[in-house]
Design an enzyme around this catalytic site. Structure first.
Site, mmCIF file in Angstrom:
data_model
loop_
_atom_site.group_PDB
_atom_site.id
_atom_site.type_symbol
_atom_site.label_atom_id
_atom_site.label_comp_id
_atom_site.label_asym_id
_atom_site.label_seq_id
_atom_site.Cartn_x
_atom_site.Cartn_y
_atom_site.Cartn_z
ATOM 1 N N VAL A 187 53.662 -25.525 7.992
ATOM 2 C CA VAL A 187 55.064 -25.960 7.916
ATOM 3 C C VAL A 187 55.796 -25.321 9.086
ATOM 4 C CG1 VAL A 187 57.183 -25.925 6.551
ATOM 5 C CG2 VAL A 187 54.970 -26.132 5.392
ATOM 6 N N ILE A 229 45.622 -19.413 -22.274
ATOM 7 C CA ILE A 229 46.455 -18.296 -22.729
ATOM 8 C C ILE A 229 46.659 -18.379 -24.243
ATOM 9 C CG2 ILE A 229 48.623 -17.076 -22.383
ATOM 10 C CD1 ILE A 229 46.685 -17.270 -19.951
ATOM 11 N N LEU A 256 47.179 -20.604 -10.488
ATOM 12 C CA LEU A 256 47.583 -21.944 -10.895
ATOM 13 C C LEU A 256 48.207 -22.667 -9.704
ATOM 14 C CD1 LEU A 256 49.075 -21.016 -14.365
ATOM 15 C CD2 LEU A 256 47.150 -22.563 -14.004
ATOM 16 N N VAL A 280 54.391 -23.819 1.752
ATOM 17 C CA VAL A 280 53.538 -23.023 2.631
ATOM 18 C C VAL A 280 52.366 -22.409 1.862
ATOM 19 C CG1 VAL A 280 53.588 -21.453 4.583
ATOM 20 C CG2 VAL A 280 55.703 -22.465 3.799
ATOM 21 N N LEU A 288 49.486 -24.230 -22.579
ATOM 22 C CA LEU A 288 48.756 -23.274 -21.751
ATOM 23 C C LEU A 288 47.514 -22.896 -22.558
ATOM 24 C CD1 LEU A 288 51.671 -23.134 -20.563
ATOM 25 C CD2 LEU A 288 51.223 -20.746 -20.044
#
Length: 593
Positions: free
Chosen positions: A25, A479, A421, A51, A476
């Site tokens: 970027v 988790i 993630l 980025v 999730l």
């Protein structure tokens, strides 16, 4: 001597080090470098939407093909800090990427100038080297050293921070006389290899644990040759999956608390000797060390000397590049075979395959909403042995590793130790950029998918087709499963009723609309018999429109995937196991009952 800006000299070095693709970027503090990129015209640039996404694209690009080094570029301040996650992911998995950041002018670095941050200090713990270059004349040497470090020993990332005035300063530099520095790697000695094979000869039930270092060294064929010469079954680690094809008669399955096979754990527990090559004894591979090590001897070969004995003390350790060690292992094994000194391992190898045929998990469920196991079963039908899978973390990744099949090195591209993630989409784009001829299939849960889904627009803009399997339970999941130990179910629910898509019920985000809004194609599947046709349609759409195609499978809300909390001898099998052939129709071996 030719004169050019330091930025142009850096670009010329990139070209001569084999770089032809970069991800990034642009911004004010790195624009001189971008001007040099444009003037050169030989390095193709892919504009990311975030980025951090650029850093993961660089990772995927490196991981896809031997010799590749992905490059990510960003402006100063937050661009550099955004890429820290990519650098952490790369160093954790021994992946060489080069991160180039712009920086405020040298004269104001200490004056809290706009977006001026000491990125080199921030990046040092997650790189092999991180440098802010204060003298323009040092730029060629810093870049030359960066490539030397990235390729030498245990591979890993490097960050180079370039103040804008340094980029613009003219220096004397002759690209035609530039040459890369020699790469350093330790080499095993003949005496070391003979001693290692001595342990193998003394054992009755040996195994090879084949790690990602073998893939990094481009030595998978040598590993298979050594295994076949000695008749030794192989346990690939998660990072080494694909070194030996899943259907090879010496593939004994994967071991671990999560991404493992029932037969893989059983085979390890039945062994009396383990030869680890290019692996790091990751905790989710070993589980409880007392269980993992009891009753067996270990030899460990790794390119990084300080890795030997880090997790537990092997009976013998060798600091060596995996390819160099395997060349000697093959050489010595051939000599022993010619002399008739290699023991017959046929009975032991057959026992590992018998476990492979009997200890299986069920995948064939007809439930609605869909059980995740059925998704991977249908993926096995739809996607052939040429497929490269890309994924990062979560129940989707764990179940995928338990149930999918991989046949070649670099065809399971997984962020191992860091597991951020959002990694999957940009990494898949980097993989598909590196090798556009090989089918790429990404795998995400809904939370991983939502973290960096804006990068799908990169695939649409730059025509980077691949298929993305999205398993959506609006949870999730990993988790939630871990919270069972604390008797809570807290802040892991993603469900809500979407006022714009009431047909989704409580599944919340309308991924189809979002994906289409980003210029890609999407298919939603709610019943198991729709999965295979959807995957086939996705392949056709990707080929026709040259964009990412998402197949969203609406899953049952709660599924517990097989895993253990302590040792590999105590894996919780939450679901019904395979007890008849129809329960696991795409298992690597037909079920024997």
């Amino acid at each position: 001597m030719p004169r050019m800006t330091a930025a142009r000299a850096a670009v010329e070095i990139l070209k001569r080090e084999g770089v032809d693709v970069a991800f990034g970027v642009p911004g004010a503090a790195i624009n001189p470098f971008y001007a040099a990129l444009k003037a050169s015209g030989e390095i193709r640039h892919t504009l990311a939407r975030h980025v951090e996404g650029a850093s993961h694209m660089a990772e995927g690009y490196t991981r896809a093909k031997a010799g590749n080094i992905g490059v990510c570029i960003g402006t100063s301040g937050p661009a550099g800090t955004d890429m820290i996650t990519g650098l952490y992911s790369a160093i954790a998995d021994s992946i060489p990427i080069l991160c180039i950041t712009g920086q405020a002018p040298t004269a104001v670095l200490h004056k809290e100038d706009f977006q001026a941050v000491d990125i080199a200090s921030i990046a040092k713990p997650v790189t092999k080297a991180a440098t802010t270059v204060l003298e323009a004349a040092q730029v060629p040497g810093v870049f030359q050293q960066a490539f030397h470090l990235m390729r030498s020993g245990r591979p890993g990332p490097v960050l180079i921070d370039l103040p804008i005035d340094v980029q613009l300063t003219e220096i004397e530099f002759d690209p035609e006389t530039y040459a890369p520095l020699p790469v350093y790697k330790p080499f095993a000695t003949r005496a070391q290899i003979e001693k290692a094979i001595g342990f193998l000869l003394e054992s009755e039930r040996p195994l090879i644990v084949a790690g990602g270092g073998i893939i990094n060294a481009d030595a998978s064929a040598l590993l298979v040759e050594f295994a076949e010469l000695t008749g030794t079954p192989v346990i690939p680690t998660l990072m080494g999956w694909g070194i030996i094809a899943d259907d090879h008669e010496l593939n004994a399955g994967m071991v671990g608390l999560q991404t493992s096979h029932r037969y893989g754990n059983a085979n390890l527990l039945a062994s009396d000797f383990v030869l680890g090559i290019g692996n790091r004894w990751a905790n989710r591979h070993t589980g409880n060390l007392a269980v993992y090590t009891e009753g067996r001897k270990f030899v460990h070969i790794d390119v990084e000397p300080t890795q030997l004995g880090k997790i537990f003390a092997p009976d013998f350790g060798i600091a060596s590049d995996a390819k160099a060690a395997l060349e000697l292992l093959v050489e010595v094994a051939k000599e022993l075979k010619a002399e008739g000194k290699l023991p017959d391992r046929a009975e032991w190898a057959a026992a590992t395959q018998e476990r492979k045929a009997t200890l299986q998990r069920r995948t064939n469920f007809d439930n609605v909403p869909i059980k995740p196991q059925r998704v991977y079963q249908e993926m096995n039908k739809a996607f052939g042995p040429e497929t490269r899978y890309v994924t990062t973390i979560g129940l989707s990744q764990i179940a995928g590793a338990q149930m999918l099949h991989v046949y070649k090195p670099r065809h399971w591209i997984n962020c191992g130790q860091a597991g951020p993630l959002g990694w999957t989409i940009p990494a898949a784009l980097g993989v598909a950029t590196a090798d556009p001829e090989t089918p790429v299939v990404a795998l995400s849960g809904d939370y991983d998918f939502q973290f960096m889904l804006e990068e799908l627009a990169v695939g649409a803009q730059h025509k980077i087709p691949y298929v993305h399997v999205l398993v959506n339970n609006a949870y999730l999941g990993l988790i939630r499963q871990a919270q069972r130990n604390l008797d809570i179910n807290f802040q892991v629910n993603l469900e809500f009723e979407n006022i714009n898509s009431p047909e989704l019920g409580v599944y919340g985000v309308d991924h189809v609309k979002v994906v289409e809004g980003l210029g890609c194609k999407a298919i939603r599947v709610t019943e198991p018999d729709q999965l295979l046709p959807a995957f086939e349609q996705a392949k056709k759409l990707a080929a026709e429109f040259r964009v990412p195609v998402v197949v969203e499978a609406i899953l049952e809300r709660v599924t517990n995937i097989s895993m253990g909390g302590a040792g590999i001898d105590a894996i919780n099998e939450w679901e019904e196991l395979a007890t008849e052939p129809g329960h696991a129709p795409t298992a690597i071996k037909p079920l024997t009952v």
